[in-house]
Design a protein around this motif. Structure first.
Motif, PDB file in Angstrom:
ATOM      1  N   ASP A   1      -1.018 -10.249  -4.417  1.00  0.00           N
ATOM      2  CA  ASP A   1      -0.677  -9.667  -5.719  1.00  0.00           C
ATOM      3  C   ASP A   1      -0.059  -8.280  -5.572  1.00  0.00           C
ATOM      4  N   LEU A   2      -0.538  -7.523  -4.591  1.00  0.00           N
ATOM      5  CA  LEU A   2       0.085  -6.223  -4.313  1.00  0.00           C
ATOM      6  C   LEU A   2       1.553  -6.409  -3.940  1.00  0.00           C
ATOM      7  N   ALA A   3       1.801  -7.379  -3.069  1.00  0.00           N
ATOM      8  CA  ALA A   3       3.181  -7.622  -2.634  1.00  0.00           C
ATOM      9  C   ALA A   3       4.057  -8.102  -3.783  1.00  0.00           C
ATOM     10  N   LYS A   4       3.475  -8.873  -4.687  1.00  0.00           N
ATOM     11  CA  LYS A   4       4.228  -9.384  -5.835  1.00  0.00           C
ATOM     12  C   LYS A   4       4.439  -8.328  -6.916  1.00  0.00           C
ATOM     13  N   GLY A   5       3.706  -7.225  -6.810  1.00  0.00           N
ATOM     14  CA  GLY A   5       3.823  -6.173  -7.818  1.00  0.00           C
ATOM     15  C   GLY A   5       3.247  -6.555  -9.159  1.00  0.00           C
ATOM     16  N   LEU A   6       2.168  -7.345  -9.154  1.00  0.00           N
ATOM     17  CA  LEU A   6       1.599  -7.816 -10.412  1.00  0.00           C
ATOM     18  C   LEU A   6       0.841  -6.703 -11.133  1.00  0.00           C
ATOM     19  N   PRO A   7       0.825  -6.723 -12.462  1.00  0.00           N
ATOM     20  CA  PRO A   7       0.158  -5.673 -13.238  1.00  0.00           C
ATOM     21  C   PRO A   7      -1.298  -5.506 -12.831  1.00  0.00           C
ATOM     22  N   GLY A   8      -1.706  -4.269 -12.579  1.00  0.00           N
ATOM     23  CA  GLY A   8      -3.084  -3.962 -12.273  1.00  0.00           C
ATOM     24  C   GLY A   8      -3.451  -3.990 -10.808  1.00  0.00           C
ATOM     25  N   ALA A   9      -2.634  -4.653  -9.974  1.00  0.00           N
ATOM     26  CA  ALA A   9      -2.993  -4.787  -8.559  1.00  0.00           C
ATOM     27  C   ALA A   9      -2.968  -3.435  -7.849  1.00  0.00           C
TER      28      ALA A   9
ATOM     29  N   GLU B   1      -2.918  -0.510  -9.171  1.00  0.00           N
ATOM     30  CA  GLU B   1      -3.793   0.454  -9.844  1.00  0.00           C
ATOM     31  C   GLU B   1      -5.225   0.370  -9.296  1.00  0.00           C
ATOM     32  N   TRP B   2      -5.665  -0.840  -8.977  1.00  0.00           N
ATOM     33  CA  TRP B   2      -7.010  -1.029  -8.421  1.00  0.00           C
ATOM     34  C   TRP B   2      -7.146  -0.260  -7.101  1.00  0.00           C
ATOM     35  N   ASP B   3      -6.163  -0.430  -6.211  1.00  0.00           N
ATOM     36  CA  ASP B   3      -6.191   0.287  -4.933  1.00  0.00           C
ATOM     37  C   ASP B   3      -6.108   1.802  -5.136  1.00  0.00           C
ATOM     38  N   LEU B   4      -5.296   2.215  -6.096  1.00  0.00           N
ATOM     39  CA  LEU B   4      -5.135   3.646  -6.349  1.00  0.00           C
ATOM     40  C   LEU B   4      -6.444   4.265  -6.808  1.00  0.00           C
ATOM     41  N   GLU B   5      -7.170   3.566  -7.684  1.00  0.00           N
ATOM     42  CA  GLU B   5      -8.450   4.078  -8.159  1.00  0.00           C
ATOM     43  C   GLU B   5      -9.454   4.201  -7.025  1.00  0.00           C
ATOM     44  N   MET B   6      -9.433   3.222  -6.102  1.00  0.00           N
ATOM     45  CA  MET B   6     -10.326   3.305  -4.943  1.00  0.00           C
ATOM     46  C   MET B   6      -9.972   4.512  -4.078  1.00  0.00           C
ATOM     47  N   SER B   7      -8.686   4.726  -3.865  1.00  0.00           N
ATOM     48  CA  SER B   7      -8.260   5.862  -3.037  1.00  0.00           C
ATOM     49  C   SER B   7      -8.668   7.191  -3.659  1.00  0.00           C
TER      50      SER B   7
ATOM     51  N   PHE C   1     -18.320   1.990  -4.998  1.00  0.00           N
ATOM     52  CA  PHE C   1     -19.094   0.754  -5.065  1.00  0.00           C
ATOM     53  C   PHE C   1     -18.623  -0.116  -6.229  1.00  0.00           C
ATOM     54  N   SER C   2     -18.405   0.507  -7.372  1.00  0.00           N
ATOM     55  CA  SER C   2     -18.021  -0.267  -8.569  1.00  0.00           C
ATOM     56  C   SER C   2     -16.647  -0.902  -8.424  1.00  0.00           C
ATOM     57  N   LEU C   3     -15.791  -0.304  -7.604  1.00  0.00           N
ATOM     58  CA  LEU C   3     -14.440  -0.835  -7.408  1.00  0.00           C
ATOM     59  C   LEU C   3     -14.363  -1.830  -6.255  1.00  0.00           C
ATOM     60  N   ALA C   4     -15.402  -1.869  -5.416  1.00  0.00           N
ATOM     61  CA  ALA C   4     -15.360  -2.700  -4.209  1.00  0.00           C
ATOM     62  C   ALA C   4     -15.280  -4.184  -4.551  1.00  0.00           C
ATOM     63  N   ILE C   5     -14.554  -4.933  -3.763  1.00  0.00           N
ATOM     64  CA  ILE C   5     -14.430  -6.375  -3.988  1.00  0.00           C
ATOM     65  C   ILE C   5     -15.766  -7.073  -3.744  1.00  0.00           C
ATOM     66  N   ASP C   6     -16.631  -6.432  -2.934  1.00  0.00           N
ATOM     67  CA  ASP C   6     -17.994  -6.918  -2.725  1.00  0.00           C
ATOM     68  C   ASP C   6     -18.935  -5.722  -2.869  1.00  0.00           C
TER      69      ASP C   6
END
Length: 437
Positions: A357-365, A367-373, A385-390
């Protein structure tokens, strides 16, 4: 109701409640969604009898979805134990669950699964036929195979995998190619054996129009299975696989003429450099139909770690345009997955889907990584923790190895680059050896 299926509604310009849900989830303009459903480039598998379903879309411009395979077998027939896995999978927000049950109380398991599942439910009717009729494979009739498909429709199944592309012509191409691993698809091998034992055409190919009648009645999506998917790197992108793909493209067009939604299933084991070409071939030969890949597994030598080999392949496939990933667990090739295997497989597939999804540039993808960073820069552990995939595993790892200083971890301690850069950027001293804060 003024329409028979989601595709029929889309062609007539009707916006269904399922389309509204998917458009909101995906941040997609609902007219774009409707038009792509009409073209066959997006499907919303939603059996009219699946009342607990939270609809999901699969296809062009949508988030990459993942599927989890579950089900009872002769060696592991415990319905309640398998339903515990179902509950966990739903809690982990998987988009689809395939019931691959092949023995025992298959009807009970399927009905309870559909009743409790907010996720899409898929099945493979040919698996169920032997146990359902209590007959040897050779003795099951063409009509009986179709009747099982109808039974699954009545029970609320959203999509069925049928290996209709394995016809007599495709089988001859297979026979002329000396494959290392022959036919590794369970459904494909069963139908090939049935055809050879009875000297007849594949019933799902010969009576495809009757199958379409069933699917249209319940709005059950057809997932056209790849009976001749490669089971080894050596067999990847060979003649039998491509011959079958051509047939699947023809069958997709016939389904669309009847307003039946279609997905195309793709390769299992395949070399990493061939993945992009395989996605391109499917999209070209099958006119943009959603592509559902089984892995793909990019090396044959990692039993016990095939959740990793498939996540590598799945990420590349998704970034190349694949729409739907079938999860693979560490137990692949070895045993029925237990609960922990299932969880590891789900997380690995979710990672692969998100990478795509990151590669496709899909909405929100992104942004999720940016918030984690941003959370990492701030050393905001709760946010991380709240942003983690697990989230559970992230919290557990942190708890199991507590650092002396909260603004670090036990890997780097006060040498933490993030901590020290924050201090320097704020004009503060770095105190690696001193005990002051």
């Amino acid at each position: 109701m003024d329409y028979t299926t989601q595709m029929d509604a889309a062609k007539k310009g009707i916006i269904t409640k399922e389309m509204e849900v998917v458009a909101e989830k995906e941040r997609m303009d609902i007219e774009v969604l409707r038009s792509r459903i009409a073209e066959g480039k997006i499907v919303i598998p939603a059996n009219k009898k699946h009342n607990s379903l939270s609809p999901e879309g699969i296809g062009e411009g949508l988030k990459t979805k993942i599927n989890v395979n579950l089900g009872i077998s002769r060696d592991c027939p415990n319905v309640d134990a398998e339903l515990e896995k179902v509950k966990s999978a739903i809690d982990m927000d998987v988009e689809a669950i395939m019931d691959l049950s092949s023995f025992g109380k298959t009807e009970e398991f399927r009905r309870r699964l559909v009743e409790m599942s907010s996720a899409i439910v898929g099945t493979v009717p040919v698996y169920d036929a032997v146990g359902f009729y209590d007959k040897e494979l050779k003795d099951i009739t063409s009509k009986e195979f179709l009747d099982v498909a109808r039974k699954h429709g009545e029970d609320g199944v959203d999509f069925i995998t049928v290996h209709a592309g394995m016809n007599r012509r495709t089988a001859e191409v297979f026979k002329k190619n000396n494959r290392v691993t022959n036919i590794v698809s369970r459904g494909g091998s069963l139908l090939y054996a049935w055809m050879e034992l009875n000297n007849k055409e594949n019933p799902f190919y010969e009576y495809y129009d009757e199958l379409l009648d069933i699917c249209e009645e319940y709005d059950m999506t057809i997932s056209l299975g790849d009976a001749l998917r490669p089971g080894s790197i050596e067999d990847g992108t060979d003649g039998p696989q491509i011959e079958e793909l051509i047939v699947l493209g023809e069958l997709a067009k016939r389904a669309w003429e009847r307003n039946v939604q279609v997905m195309i299933e793709g390769p299992g084991h395949i070399a990493i450099e061939e993945i992009e070409a395989n996605v391109l071939l499917e999209k070209k030969l099958c006119c943009g139909a959603p592509f559902y890949v089984l892995g793909p597994i990019v090396t044959d030598i990692a039993p016990g770690y095939d959740h990793i080999t498939s996540a590598i392949g799945g990420a590349i496939a998704a970034s190349s345009g694949a729409d739907f990933l079938c999860y693979v667990t560490p137990a692949e090739h070895l045993r029925l997955p237990d609960l922990d295997d299932m969880k590891e497989g789900i997380i690995a597939s979710k990672i692969a889907a998100h990478v795509g999804d990151l590669a496709k540039g899909l909405p929100g993808a992104k942004e999720w990584d940016l918030e984690m960073s941003k959370a990492r820069r701030k050393l905001d552990w709760e946010k991380m923790f709240s942003l983690a995939i697990d989230e559970e595993k992230a919290r557990r790892y942190r708890k199991e190895s507590t650092p002396e200083h909260e603004d670090s971890c036990t890997m780097c301690g006060k040498m933490c680059s993030v901590r020290n850069m924050n201090r320097i950027m704020d004009g503060k001293d770095i105190n690696i050896l001193r005990n002051d804060d």
